[in-house]
Design a protein around this motif. Structure first.
Motif, short mmCIF file in Angstrom:
data_model
loop_
_atom_site.label_atom_id
_atom_site.label_comp_id
_atom_site.label_asym_id
_atom_site.label_seq_id
_atom_site.Cartn_x
_atom_site.Cartn_y
_atom_site.Cartn_z
N LYS A 1 36.15 -37.39 120.38
CA LYS A 1 34.90 -38.02 119.75
C LYS A 1 34.66 -37.35 118.96
CE LYS A 1 31.61 -35.93 123.41
NZ LYS A 1 30.76 -36.19 124.06
N ASN A 2 34.69 -35.87 118.99
CA ASN A 2 34.24 -35.05 117.48
C ASN A 2 35.39 -35.54 116.51
OD1 ASN A 2 32.23 -33.70 120.50
ND2 ASN A 2 31.69 -34.56 117.68
N LEU A 3 36.43 -35.89 116.57
CA LEU A 3 37.36 -36.42 115.87
C LEU A 3 37.19 -38.07 114.93
CD1 LEU A 3 40.70 -34.74 117.20
CD2 LEU A 3 38.47 -33.50 115.75
N VAL A 4 37.32 -37.91 113.91
CA VAL A 4 37.72 -39.59 113.26
C VAL A 4 39.03 -39.85 113.83
CG1 VAL A 4 37.48 -40.76 111.48
CG2 VAL A 4 35.77 -38.60 111.16
N GLY A 5 38.39 -41.66 114.37
CA GLY A 5 40.07 -41.69 114.98
C GLY A 5 40.62 -42.36 114.03
N LEU A 6 42.42 -42.78 113.39
CA LEU A 6 42.96 -43.12 113.68
C LEU A 6 43.01 -44.77 113.15
CD1 LEU A 6 44.15 -43.43 110.21
CD2 LEU A 6 46.60 -42.79 111.50
N VAL A 7 42.92 -45.62 112.86
CA VAL A 7 42.94 -47.22 113.33
C VAL A 7 44.59 -47.61 113.01
CG1 VAL A 7 41.97 -49.73 112.85
CG2 VAL A 7 40.36 -47.49 112.97
N GLY A 8 45.26 -47.65 111.74
CA GLY A 8 46.44 -47.89 110.93
C GLY A 8 46.38 -47.20 109.91
N GLY B 1 29.21 -30.67 117.89
CA GLY B 1 30.16 -31.02 117.64
C GLY B 1 30.80 -31.17 116.76
N ALA B 2 31.03 -30.76 116.13
CA ALA B 2 32.15 -29.86 115.37
C ALA B 2 33.16 -29.03 115.73
CB ALA B 2 31.39 -29.68 114.00
N ALA B 3 32.20 -28.39 116.62
CA ALA B 3 32.53 -27.16 117.58
C ALA B 3 33.63 -28.00 118.02
CB ALA B 3 31.41 -25.77 117.28
N ARG B 4 33.24 -28.85 118.87
CA ARG B 4 33.80 -29.28 119.89
C ARG B 4 35.22 -29.84 119.28
NH1 ARG B 4 29.31 -32.03 123.44
NH2 ARG B 4 28.80 -30.01 124.70
N GLY B 5 34.87 -30.13 118.15
CA GLY B 5 36.51 -30.86 117.42
C GLY B 5 37.36 -30.16 117.10
N LEU B 6 36.73 -29.03 116.83
CA LEU B 6 37.96 -27.82 116.62
C LEU B 6 38.67 -27.64 117.62
CD1 LEU B 6 36.49 -26.39 113.10
CD2 LEU B 6 38.62 -27.35 113.43
N ALA B 7 37.73 -26.97 118.01
CA ALA B 7 38.03 -26.10 119.70
C ALA B 7 39.15 -26.73 120.45
CB ALA B 7 36.97 -26.27 120.88
#
Length: 293
Positions: free
Chosen positions: A31-38, A81-87
């Protein structure tokens, strides 16, 4: 609603970064990483299609460009949030992924101002080979670049930790990492006095953080940021530990304020009134600002 990132047709620069980003984002989900749609990689086109993140990047919020003002509690939530994405990238992704270009421009804010780490074009995977580092050409952004990585060309997850520490200092000062030759890490080091309130940093803290009110946890946040920017990687914490410490700081700040740790902030309402066709992120592949030595 999606966000489009399109390469300039006349330039093939960014092809390697494009493929790296597609491959990486196709196998990580958080949830803390930008998702790729296509994506599109044919007929001379290089296009990435992301989930739409409406409130711009952290740098624009800190500079006032976006019109969003973040109070202390919200800044802590963005950091968490950013730290969780990196972790997640460092400790749960298999193999380990090193972002290699953590900076405030690459942390986006969604409609609720939750942080999402973006732009994985420079990212590297460390295969399960028993090695905890990668020997690679130095890339990153000046001001955020891990000095140990720069000197040795040995890339580890602690390089992201260093960059994240610089972002933490940005969060409390709203200053860019390098301004008129002054490096934010050195400025904080030279100004700090732990015997004084707020470590004597009042003059360099961002006034919009809530100066004039009782800010609990700022000193702990500074201590953590300075641990992250230790010159030797072995002395820096891992991102999982950073997450735990920020969670603790949030609990202390929330208890002191007598508020919910997830306060509602109305500062993004202007963005919700924007024309829905506005494309905030349509731009050529831009790894500019990236240091390539």
């Amino acid at each position: 609603m999606v966000a489009i990132k399109r390469a300039k047709r006349e330039s093939m620069q960014g092809g390697v970064e494009f493929k790296a980003e597609v491959e990486l984002l196709s196998r990580v989900h958080h949830k803390n990483l930008v998702g790729l749609v296509g994506f599109c990689f044919e007929q001379g086109e290089q296009i990435l299609v992301y989930q739409y993140v409406p409130n711009g990047d952290l740098r624009d919020s800190l500079s006032g460009k976006s019109g969003i003002r973040l109070d202390w509690m919200r800044r802590l939530q963005v950091a968490l949030g950013a730290a969780r994405g990196l972790a997640y990238l460092h400790e749960l992704a298999s193999p380990t992924i090193i972002h290699r270009d953590i900076k405030s421009n690459n942390i986006l804010l969604d409609k609720d101002l939750n942080a999402k780490v973006a732009d994985f074009g420079l990212s590297k995977s460390i295969a399960d080979s028993g090695m905890d580092h990668l020997s690679t050409q130095v890339k990153g952004t000046l001001g955020y670049l891990d000095p140990e990585y720069y000197m040795t060309q040995q890339l580890t997850d602690k390089s992201d930790v260093y960059s994240f520490g610089v972002v933490m200092l940005e969060l409390i000062t709203a200053r860019r990492p390098i301004v008129q030759g002054k490096y934010i890490v050195r400025v904080v080091q030279m100004t700090m006095d732990k015997s004084k309130d707020l470590y004597n940093l009042d003059d360099i803290l961002d006034p919009f953080i809530g100066l004039g009110t009782e800010l609990k946890g700022v000193e702990m946040f500074v201590d953590l940021a300075m641990a992250c920017v230790e010159e030797l990687g072995d002395k820096r914490p891992r991102m999982g530990e950073v997450v735990k410490q920020i969670e603790n700081i949030i609990q202390i700040a929330a208890f002191n304020a007598g508020t919910n740790p997830l306060p509602t902030l109305a500062s993004y309402e202007e963005y919700e009134r924007m024309d829905s066709t506005t494309d905030l992120y349509s731009r050529p592949f831009d790894y500019s600002g990236a240091f390539d030595g």
